[in-house]
Scaffold this motif. Structure first.
Motif, PDB file in Angstrom:
ATOM      1  N   SER A 179       7.269   7.435 -14.890  1.00 26.45           N
ATOM      2  CA  SER A 179       8.461   6.674 -14.524  1.00 26.45           C
ATOM      3  C   SER A 179       8.798   6.905 -13.051  1.00 26.45           C
ATOM      4  CB  SER A 179       9.641   7.111 -15.407  1.00 26.45           C
ATOM      5  OG  SER A 179      10.815   6.445 -15.008  1.00 26.45           O
ATOM      6  N   VAL A 180       8.935   5.807 -12.302  1.00 24.83           N
ATOM      7  CA  VAL A 180       9.289   5.885 -10.879  1.00 24.83           C
ATOM      8  C   VAL A 180      10.398   4.878 -10.556  1.00 24.83           C
ATOM      9  CG1 VAL A 180       7.085   6.862 -10.064  1.00 24.83           C
ATOM     10  CG2 VAL A 180       7.330   4.378 -10.284  1.00 24.83           C
ATOM     11  N   PRO A 181      11.570   5.024 -11.153  1.00 32.81           N
ATOM     12  CA  PRO A 181      12.617   4.011 -10.992  1.00 32.81           C
ATOM     13  C   PRO A 181      13.104   3.813  -9.554  1.00 32.81           C
ATOM     14  CG  PRO A 181      13.486   5.963 -12.088  1.00 32.81           C
ATOM     15  CD  PRO A 181      12.000   6.126 -12.012  1.00 32.81           C
ATOM     16  N   ALA A 202      10.991  -3.616  -5.521  1.00 35.76           N
ATOM     17  CA  ALA A 202      11.583  -4.898  -5.929  1.00 35.76           C
ATOM     18  C   ALA A 202      12.558  -5.413  -4.876  1.00 35.76           C
ATOM     19  CB  ALA A 202      12.294  -4.743  -7.277  1.00 35.76           C
ATOM     20  N   SER A 203      13.296  -4.520  -4.240  1.00 31.36           N
ATOM     21  CA  SER A 203      14.274  -4.922  -3.230  1.00 31.36           C
ATOM     22  C   SER A 203      13.611  -5.477  -1.976  1.00 31.36           C
ATOM     23  CB  SER A 203      15.150  -3.728  -2.832  1.00 31.36           C
ATOM     24  OG  SER A 203      15.886  -3.263  -3.932  1.00 31.36           O
ATOM     25  N   SER A 210       0.815  -1.219   0.000  1.00 32.95           N
ATOM     26  CA  SER A 210       0.000   0.000   0.000  1.00 32.95           C
ATOM     27  C   SER A 210       0.847   1.267   0.000  1.00 32.95           C
ATOM     28  CB  SER A 210      -0.960   0.005   1.200  1.00 32.95           C
ATOM     29  OG  SER A 210      -0.249  -0.095   2.399  1.00 32.95           O
ATOM     30  N   GLN A 211       2.159   1.117   0.056  1.00 41.46           N
ATOM     31  CA  GLN A 211       3.030   2.282  -0.020  1.00 41.46           C
ATOM     32  C   GLN A 211       3.822   2.245  -1.326  1.00 41.46           C
ATOM     33  OE1 GLN A 211       5.152   3.173   3.624  1.00 41.46           O
ATOM     34  NE2 GLN A 211       3.328   2.868   4.846  1.00 41.46           N
ATOM     35  N   ASN A 212       5.023   1.714  -1.340  1.00 37.00           N
ATOM     36  CA  ASN A 212       5.827   1.724  -2.569  1.00 37.00           C
ATOM     37  C   ASN A 212       5.167   0.899  -3.670  1.00 37.00           C
ATOM     38  OD1 ASN A 212       7.847   1.788  -0.066  1.00 37.00           O
ATOM     39  ND2 ASN A 212       8.559   3.181  -1.693  1.00 37.00           N
ATOM     40  N   VAL A 239       2.665   3.099  -5.328  1.00 34.21           N
ATOM     41  CA  VAL A 239       3.313   4.077  -6.206  1.00 34.21           C
ATOM     42  C   VAL A 239       3.637   3.424  -7.543  1.00 34.21           C
ATOM     43  CG1 VAL A 239       5.393   5.487  -6.560  1.00 34.21           C
ATOM     44  CG2 VAL A 239       4.227   5.511  -4.351  1.00 34.21           C
ATOM     45  N   VAL A 240       4.211   2.234  -7.503  1.00 39.71           N
ATOM     46  CA  VAL A 240       4.595   1.523  -8.729  1.00 39.71           C
ATOM     47  C   VAL A 240       3.364   1.225  -9.585  1.00 39.71           C
ATOM     48  CG1 VAL A 240       5.569  -0.646  -9.609  1.00 39.71           C
ATOM     49  CG2 VAL A 240       6.727   0.592  -7.753  1.00 39.71           C
TER      50      VAL A 240
END
Length: 161
Positions: free
Chosen positions: A129-131, A138-139, A114-116, A119-120
């Protein structure tokens, strides 16, 4: 308004209704996504993250991505939202950590999705784009899945020859 009125009778509490609730929620989202994500990846308290130029840049970049995403979705965040958020974070105690960071560091299910993760997903739908947020997500995803027992019995993918 009823909730604000209920809090108004409490000693020491002040409840405000922001004029633009979406903007207020996204200001909080910008802060917590960046702090939680970078904190969980670095496993460092906020003071240490801000003291190191590269992690401070990583946090600023994560915030800038959320700001760009918010603007693409029509959310009226001020252009200096990331700068103001960094100024606020500099007032936090050196050892402060975010709840998602603590959960990931102790192998508990967290708010990663629900956070990162949000965003993705939102960025993909908006063509933004949110690299940095993608890297954070992913990490941390393997640890999140393990905490939720999602990796038990999963065979790792072998690299192609």
């Amino acid at each position: 308004e009823a909730l604000r009125d209920a809090f108004d009778g409490c000693t020491g509490l002040t409840a405000l209704i922001p004029p633009d609730i979406q903007s207020a929620m996204w200001r909080k989202f910008l802060m917590i996504v960046s702090w939680s994500g970078v904190g969980a990846v670095t496993r460092a308290p906020i003071g240490a993250m801000l003291a190191v130029e590269r992690t401070r840049q990583m946090m600023t970049a994560a915030m800038s991505e959320v700001l760009t995403l918010a603007h693409s979705l029509g959310i009226a965040l001020p252009d200096d939202a990331a700068l103001r958020t960094m100024e606020f974070l500099q007032t936090m105690p050196y050892e402060a950590t975010a709840s998602m960071q603590r959960d990931i560091m102790t192998a508990r299910p967290s708010e990663l999705e629900s956070q990162n993760g949000a965003v993705v997903r939102l960025a993909a739908g908006a063509g933004v784009s949110v690299p940095v947020n993608e890297l954070i997500y992913a990490s941390l995803l393997p640890m999140e899945l393990k905490a939720r027992s999602g990796l038990e019995g999963v065979t790792p993918i072998k690299p192609s020859p």
